[in-house]
Write an enzyme that holds these catalytic residues in place. Structure first.
Site, short mmCIF file in Angstrom:
data_model
loop_
_atom_site.label_atom_id
_atom_site.label_comp_id
_atom_site.label_asym_id
_atom_site.label_seq_id
_atom_site.Cartn_x
_atom_site.Cartn_y
_atom_site.Cartn_z
N ARG A 1 0.70 -1.24 0.07
CA ARG A 1 -0.09 0.00 0.04
C ARG A 1 0.89 1.16 0.13
O ARG A 1 0.46 2.30 -0.45
CB ARG A 1 -0.79 0.00 1.24
N GLU B 1 -2.04 -9.37 -4.21
CA GLU B 1 -3.45 -9.76 -4.34
C GLU B 1 -3.30 -11.45 -4.68
O GLU B 1 -4.18 -11.96 -4.20
CB GLU B 1 -4.23 -9.26 -5.38
N GLN C 1 -6.62 -16.79 -0.60
CA GLN C 1 -6.79 -18.25 0.13
C GLN C 1 -5.81 -18.10 1.34
O GLN C 1 -5.56 -18.83 2.07
CB GLN C 1 -6.35 -19.30 -0.71
N GLY D 1 1.28 -22.62 -0.38
CA GLY D 1 0.29 -23.72 -0.94
C GLY D 1 -0.32 -23.04 -2.11
O GLY D 1 0.12 -21.93 -2.67
N TYR D 2 -1.26 -23.79 -2.50
CA TYR D 2 -1.97 -23.45 -3.99
C TYR D 2 -0.91 -22.93 -4.79
O TYR D 2 -0.95 -21.82 -5.49
CB TYR D 2 -2.91 -22.37 -3.83
N TYR E 1 -11.32 -9.97 -10.16
CA TYR E 1 -10.98 -9.39 -8.93
C TYR E 1 -9.68 -8.75 -8.93
O TYR E 1 -9.36 -7.47 -8.75
CB TYR E 1 -11.18 -10.38 -7.71
N ASP F 1 -14.41 -9.28 -4.04
CA ASP F 1 -14.14 -10.53 -3.61
C ASP F 1 -15.16 -11.03 -2.88
O ASP F 1 -16.24 -10.32 -2.48
CB ASP F 1 -12.64 -10.64 -3.04
N CYS G 1 -27.13 0.76 7.07
CA CYS G 1 -26.91 -0.57 6.96
C CYS G 1 -28.42 -1.19 7.12
O CYS G 1 -28.88 -1.39 8.10
CB CYS G 1 -25.93 -1.18 7.73
#
Ligand code: SF4
Length: 344
Positions: free
Chosen positions: A22, A34, A39, A78-79, A117, A135, A205
């Site tokens: 950021r 991102e 995950q 992972g992934y 996304y 997302d 809301c």
């Protein structure tokens, strides 16, 4: 609905976390962060992000990185298809776009691993373009704000939510607005126990007004995971531990693993299978049963510690790894329970 941007952005500017990507939101930084954050939780991602950027500070460095080094940088996240696609996309960017991500939502979408996304996040945060970045966090926040009981896995509901996001997005600060939504979903309008009492959007809301905020969003139940028995042999020989590289396509593509069968296999069957490679083994212990959850499948692992005096030549996809070779081989976390037995 009353505009949400002013109170949301006011909250964001006062409460946003300081995050390395950021502070310097280049397209490359936003892209990598991102992809890592898909995950994986922010606290877990931060040290990986810092290490990744130090090793691969720009897109050409990522494109040229040897696969083993790349997998090592990702080990534990992972992934792995995420990082494989990251590199494929970096190579396309170098070939077609001179090593810089294109500042155009539609073109970003053509790159491997970049979906709506991620393209929206890069386009809005780094290029200041008016694009949505929707997302799970944003779907949750908007389902609650509008008291929308639609199933968020339904493309129509996602489309409706995206239209609402864009109706609220201020044209002069699309990136801040999208980041504010992500941050708000992570810190205030959380999946469980949202902090409605201190929420800057409390007054507008509809979910909170109806008393059903925490029951939203609605989501179709996930399909049950299939279970798969996996039999592992940690084989230690005079040249090290026997490792096998997985095929380049499919689950855990291209990563290393101990010798194993993706089936329930007896000790005798395992010893026979190893003997066909010229490796005659004796058992030295049992591996404690373990399990590992992938998105669609659960592995139930068990097996044995084996010892051999043989050191035959191995097929191309196998190797004997020495204890000191830990940096050369990326073992997926699926084998975390046995890691110290394999490469201490
Ligand atoms: Fe989320 Fe509660 Fe705020 Fe509504 S009032 S946006 S449910 S935190």
């Amino acid at each position: 609905m009353y505009p949400i941007a002013p109170p949301l952005l006011g909250w964001f500017y006062a409460n946003r976390r300081t995050l390395p990507f950021r502070e310097d939101p280049t397209p490359y930084h936003i892209w990598v962060s991102e992809i890592m954050l898909q995950q994986t939780r922010m606290t877990a991602v931060l040290p990986y992000y810092e290490r990744f950027m130090k090793a691969l500070p720009d897109i050409p460095a990522l494109a040229a990185c040897p696969t083993e080094t790349l997998h090592k940088l990702w080990e534990g996240l992972g992934y792995y298809s995420r990082v494989n696609n990251l590199q494929k996309a970096a190579q396309v960017v170098c070939e077609k776009f001179g090593g810089e991500l294109p500042g155009d939502y539609e073109t970003l979408l053509t790159l491997p691993g970049i979906g709506p996304y991620t393209a929206g996040a890069i386009a809005s945060i780094s290029f200041g373009l008016p694009c949505p970045a929707v997302d799970g966090n944003v779907l949750r926040v908007f389902s609650r704000l509008y008291c929308d009981e639609g199933d968020i896995t339904d493309p129509e509901v996602k489309k409706r939510c995206t239209e609402r996001v864009m109706a609220h997005q201020p044209p002069d600060s699309p990136g801040d607005f999208n980041q504010a939504l992500m941050e708000f979903g992570a810190l205030v309008c959380t999946p469980r126990s949202p902090d409605c009492a201190h929420c800057p959007l409390r007054e507008i809301c509809e979910g909170a007004a109806a008393g059903c905020a925490e029951e939203l969003p609605k989501k179709a139940p996930k399909k049950e995971r299939k279970t798969q028995k996996v039999t592992v042999a940690v084989v230690r020989g005079p040249l090290g531990v026997l490792l096998e590289k997985r095929p380049e396509k499919g689950l855990l593509a291209g990563l290393w693993q101990p010798y194993m069968k993706e089936e329930d296999c007896t000790e005798a069957e395992m010893l026979t299978s190893l003997a066909t490679l010229g490796i005659r083994c004796r058992k030295t212990g049992d591996l404690k049963p373990a399990r590992h959850l992938f998105t669609h499948i659960e592995w139930q692992l068990s097996g044995w510690m084996l010892e051999t005096d043989d050191a035959p030549d191995l097929p191309e996809n196998m190797t004997w790894a020495k204890e000191t070779d830990g940096d050369m081989y990326t073992l997926p976390s699926a084998f975390g329970a046995y890691r110290t037995l394999i490469l201490p």
